[in-house]
Scaffold this active site. Structure first.
Site, short mmCIF file in Angstrom:
data_model
loop_
_atom_site.label_atom_id
_atom_site.label_comp_id
_atom_site.label_asym_id
_atom_site.label_seq_id
_atom_site.Cartn_x
_atom_site.Cartn_y
_atom_site.Cartn_z
N ILE A 471 50.64 -0.44 71.53
CA ILE A 471 50.12 0.03 70.24
C ILE A 471 49.92 1.54 70.22
O ILE A 471 49.46 2.09 69.24
CB ILE A 471 48.80 -0.67 69.87
CG1 ILE A 471 47.69 -0.37 70.89
CG2 ILE A 471 49.02 -2.17 69.78
CD1 ILE A 471 46.33 -0.91 70.48
N LYS A 705 41.73 1.03 86.51
CA LYS A 705 40.87 0.40 85.51
C LYS A 705 41.27 0.95 84.14
O LYS A 705 42.04 1.89 84.03
CB LYS A 705 39.40 0.69 85.81
CG LYS A 705 38.97 0.15 87.17
CD LYS A 705 37.45 0.21 87.37
CE LYS A 705 36.97 1.59 87.77
NZ LYS A 705 35.55 1.61 88.20
N GLU A 709 38.86 2.29 75.82
CA GLU A 709 37.54 2.18 75.19
C GLU A 709 36.61 3.31 75.64
O GLU A 709 35.94 3.94 74.82
CB GLU A 709 36.89 0.83 75.50
CG GLU A 709 37.82 -0.38 75.47
CD GLU A 709 38.49 -0.65 74.15
OE1 GLU A 709 37.91 -0.32 73.09
OE2 GLU A 709 39.61 -1.19 74.16
#
Lengths: 746, 214
Positions: A471, A705, A709
């Site tokens: 995306i 990781k 966000e």
């Protein structure tokens, strides 16, 4: 663990497609005989349709049909089509209401589709839609969360109810206490690409869909349920998606309706919603009010925190997110209680928006930490360090990795934290007050199940296949780097095929989890190929017979003995000698049980310098430094872009973004990009990004990781804290618009 | 230069309103309908459908070096003409209201929002879209601005990118790229929700400083 990871900053693999206009998003596909549809939305937020006149629209040029609750084609699996979330299409918790698009005259939110008009061109569908006229029987409308906070209910599921560690009221007995209320308004994802779908029934029970979805497998599953089809007969394609930020984490009712109508009219059917419909039909960040109570001793040790959040949801569906979670594990505090409630309003349902609830919660928690540091006359970083924890106090287990102290230190150096005065309102340059602020962010680091297929050809080229959609974060580029690192294939010989249900299954792109999930599958499949190559070379009669597997290295298409580089064989020669034109491995990958022994989180620290004009209340972010502690960075160039993107989103969240509802009508008054202000070029300064770039030894073979966000989580708090440092005034209701600043300064 | 002709309905005089036009028996003769039949049809609302056949207007426009002779409805925007009829889908629809810049193209060298431009107003004009920016076509050499966007990673999802690049080229040509702050001001009509702004400004300043002809 990938021992020899090298990560030069390569260009985005799909860059050329994107700069030439060659990248095809769902609405760019051209199918012969495509019809166009336009959604007519309700003009009330609660009540029912009294009359609906579609005759004029039906008579308009080129119109192929007008579909309403009176003639909507049946959708056999209506009880299922709300599914399609990241964790699979689970049925939603039941509320008193249900919403089934165009199934009844009942109106549950403003803008709810009341008709879908289909014509042979977009212009004709748009004109005909303007001819549909409805009258309504209105009912009293509840859209103002502030008026209905006391109606909050504890939702079912993991995010519902209460959490308690120690004593709930311990903060009250602390020498220094704080109580503060924070508000986050409705924010809207507003990716640049409008939502929609292009649906084509290629045969009676065979469906081709070009979708705007963050997960082609999830859309496939949702449509299979809705139309009671074998998923194998549904082909979903989303190679390029013009931004999602969470709005594509589920299949929306209008997508299902378009598929049903396409079947009825027996033509490919395209829906592209309007920008104003992006505010009502594809979710939003929920309006949330929060209260933080905090107590500390005079040495700056936290004694207790109580964090309560109440968020809006729809009358017909409970949407929950992890708003209060950060408070449970971020600081070494013996007494923590959290409470999360939902208020069902006459609004369309929210959906996770970048950083989701964690960003909402971090704004409150990290603002409160700054407020408490001020009360204690401590530097805000020092206050955080005094409450730093090396183990997760919520679950009493170690973090898989945590380098937050280093992140604080490096970020502070980069922003020039030493220039910050602890006394607010004490630095002025000309007409401007100058302030510095910082905030921490954190988000779960996941390891979801995914699969990938690797094809290594004898000519040295490599193809990666996975259904995952990119995306925008650069998934394909990251996967390329992982394959390059395992198999030594030059990046320009690697091709990635993705965003299509014909490829190996992958999770929905969300939760900052894709490099971890799909990257691991790529790693495992590449490793299987490497093992096979080594086997061919080492076996009796093989070119490297007698050597040990762990002494071999693979680079630039050559397998060699690490300490004796003259002992080598070209991969192409090895494959040819074994009559192999291609090595083809597909691997499913998921974490083992050892992951459960650790708490896995990514961390970020955001630093900003702001200028506040006391004459106008204008706040400008003049410097930003974002530090990511998200394990090993697989693709540095795209990772840095994710971080600067979080800053731009964070500036919007902090200073400008607010979808305003006129509660008399339950309707947005600024549902367009001229009135709903996302950050533009002029709002965003040069940004410094810092990657701690230390591998997490637990989560996956790359040690990587997620970072999508954490790039946003905490940023708004850093701005609010900087505004306080500049002015001595605390704005607790986002966005920090000039009127709020002026009111405080008056 | 190529000549492309798109067939559509016959053009009607621009001043004929739909209903009065329909009710002229001379025009109706072409439909092999007697006037009473046509009047009855109008009463049933079918006049809208018949009128549609006459609502095409001729348009000659050069797009990316190709001369087009088209017949289009006058309400068609340049954006929808490019995307839905000429299949030049590099130009994107982000708002359809001139608020986001995703549809930025050049008309006679000036940057415009294609969504706010009725296609009919480009009669006799030269339109350049992202597909026509580089001389080398889709597989050849990139325009310096396209190359700079790749070098500086001036995008993420890529949806606003064609508009950003068309706007960026015009920004330099206009003489509005003399400092990062000036670029930020003159590029603020092009929204990037992924937030690649800092990299886009770097790309534009790099091209400007490089001095390549844009």
């Amino acid at each position: 663990m990938m021992k020899d990871l090298t990560n030069p900053p390569i260009d985005r693999i799909d860059g050329r497609m994107k700069v030439t206009g060659g990248a095809q998003y769902f609405a760019d596909f051209d199918l012969p005989n495509t019809a166009y549809c336009v959604i007519v939305g309700s003009e009330i937020a609660r009540g029912s349709i009294a009359s609906l006149d579609t005759k004029k629209a039906l008579g308009a040029p080129g119109v192929l049909g007008v579909f309403t609750h009176q003639n909507m084609p049946p959708i056999p699996g209506w009880d299922a089509p709300v599914g399609g979330e990241a964790d699979g299409p689970a049925p939603k918790p039941k509320t008193e209401e249900t919403y089934r698009i165009l199934s009844s005259p009942k109106i549950l939110f403003d803008g709810q589709p009341i008709a879908i008009v289909v014509a042979d061109t977009f212009e004709r569908a748009t004109y005909a839609a303007s001819l549909v006229k409805a009258t309504y029987t209105k009912q009293p409308t509840r859209t103002d969360l502030h008026k209905h906070v006391s109606d909050g209910v504890a939702p079912k599921g993991a995010e519902g109810g209460n959490y308690l560690r120690g004593k709930a009221d311990a903060y009250q007995t602390a020498p220094v206490t704080l109580e503060a209320n924070y508000t986050i308004p409705v924010e809207v994802h507003n990716p640049m690409e409008l939502h929609g779908i292009l649906a084509h029934w290629t045969a009676a029970n065979t469906l081709m869909i070009y979708a705007k979805t963050q997960g082609v497998n999830a859309t496939q599953q949702a449509m299979a349920q809705a139309f009671k089809l074998d998923p194998k007969n549904i082909h979903v394609h989303t190679e390029f998606m013009g931004g999602g930020f969470g709005m594509g984490l589920r299949t929306w009712p209008q997508e299902t309706a378009v598929v049903a109508i396409a079947r009825k009219i027996n033509r490919p059917l395209k829906l592209v919603v309007s920008r104003s419909q992006m505010f009502t039909l594809v979710g939003h960040r929920p309006y949330t009010v929060q209260t933080i109570n905090m107590g500390a001793d005079r040495d700056g040790k936290l004694i207790g925190i109580a964090h309560a959040a109440t968020a809006e949801t729809a009358s017909y569906e409970d949407f929950t997110e992890a708003t209060v979670n950060m408070t449970k594990f971020m600081y070494a505090c013996p007494n923590v209680s959290t409470r999360y409630r939902l208020v069902r309003l006459d609004r369309s349902v929210p959906i996770w928006m970048r950083g989701p609830g964690e960003a909402t919660g971090a704004f409150a928690l990290e603002s409160a930490m700054d407020e408490m540091a001020h009360k204690l006359n401590l530097d805000p970083i020092e206050f955080r360090l005094r409450n730093y924890t090396e183990t997760d106090p919520e679950h009493n287990r170690p973090y898989s990795s945590k380098h937050l102290k280093e992140a604080y230190q490096r970020g502070a150096e980069a922003i020039g934290w030493k220039n910050r005065k602890n006394e607010p309102g004490s630095v002025r340059e000309g007409d401007w007050l100058i302030g510095y602020g910082m905030s921490t962010g954190t988000f779960n680091a996941f390891r979801w199940e995914a699969s990938a297929r690797i094809l290594l050809k004898a000519d040295g080229s490599l193809t990666i296949q996975s259904a995952v959609t990119d995306i925008g974060p650069g998934t394909g580029t990251a996967l390329t780097m992982i394959a390059h690192n395992v198999l030594g294939v030059p990046v320009d010989r690697i091709k990635v095929e993705y965003g299509d249900t014909s490829l190996p299954k992958a999770p929905t792109q969300g939760g900052s989890a894709i490099v971890s999930a799909v990257g691991s599958a790529v790693y495992d499949a590449c490793t299987a190929i490497k093992t096979e190559l080594a086997g061919l070379a080492l076996r009796a009669g093989g070119p490297l017979a007698g050597q040990q597997a762990d002494e071999l290295t693979l680079a630039d298409g050559v397998l060699s003995v690490e300490k004796e580089p003259k002992k080598k064989v070209a991969v192409s020669d090895l494959m040819q000698a074994n009559n192999l034109t291609v090595l083809d491995k597909t691997k499913d990958s998921k974490g083992g049980p050892e992951l459960g022994k650790y708490s896995m989180y990514s961390f970020s620290v955001h630093f900003v310098q702001v200028r506040v004009n006391p004459q106008t209340g204008v706040v400008r972010v003049t410097k930003a430094v974002s530090v990511a502690d998200s394990g090993r960075i697989v693709s540095p160039k795209t990772a840095a872009s994710q971080m600067i993107g979080g800053v731009a989103g964070g500036i919007g969240m902090a200073l400008t973004e607010e979808a305003i509802i006129d509660h008399r009508f339950g309707r947005f008054v600024n549902n367009n990009l001229a009135d709903y202000h996302v950050a533009v070029h002029a709002d965003v300064p040069a940004i410094e990004t810092i990657m701690i770039d230390k591998p997490d030894p637990i989560i996956n073979p790359m040690g990587a990781k997620g970072m999508g966000e954490i790039a946003l989580i905490g940023f708004a708090g850093a701005v609010a804290n900087a505004v306080f440092n500049a002015t001595g005034q605390r704005v607790r209701d986002l966005p920090i618009t000039p009127d709020k600043v002026m009111q405080k300064l008056a | 230069m190529n000549q492309h002709e798109h067939t559509g309905g016959e053009s009607a005089s621009a001043d004929s309103s739909r209903r009065s036009f329909l009710k002229q028996s001379s025009a109706l003769a072409a439909l092999v309908l007697t006037p009473p039949t046509a009047m009855a049809a109008a009463d049933q609302g079918l006049d809208e459908k018949m009128a549609a056949a006459f609502e095409q207007m001729p348009l000659q426009v050069n797009v990316n070096g190709t001369a087009h002779r088209l017949s289009i409805e006058p309400r068609v925007t340049l954006l929808d003409l490019l995307r839905e009829q000429l299949h030049l889908t590099g130009t994107k629809k982000g708002c359809d209201h001139g608020q986001c810049g995703a549809c930025t193209v050049h008309v006679d060298g000036a940057r415009v929002n294609a969504c706010l431009t009725l296609a009919m107003t480009t009669e006799g004009s030269t339109v350049t879209t992202i597909e026509g920016l580089a001389d080398g076509g889709p597989t050849g050499a990139l325009h310096p601005m396209q190359a700079a966007f790749i070098k500086h990673d001036g995008f993420q999802c890529g949806y606003c990118t064609p508009g950003q690049i068309m706007s960026a080229v015009a920004c330099i040509r206009e003489g509005h790229a003399n400092s990062p702050d000036e670029v930020r001001e003159y590029m603020s009509g092009n929204i990037c929700r992924c937030g690649a702004y800092a990299n886009i400004v770097d790309a534009i300043m790099d091209v400007k400083k490089g001095g390549a002809k844009v």
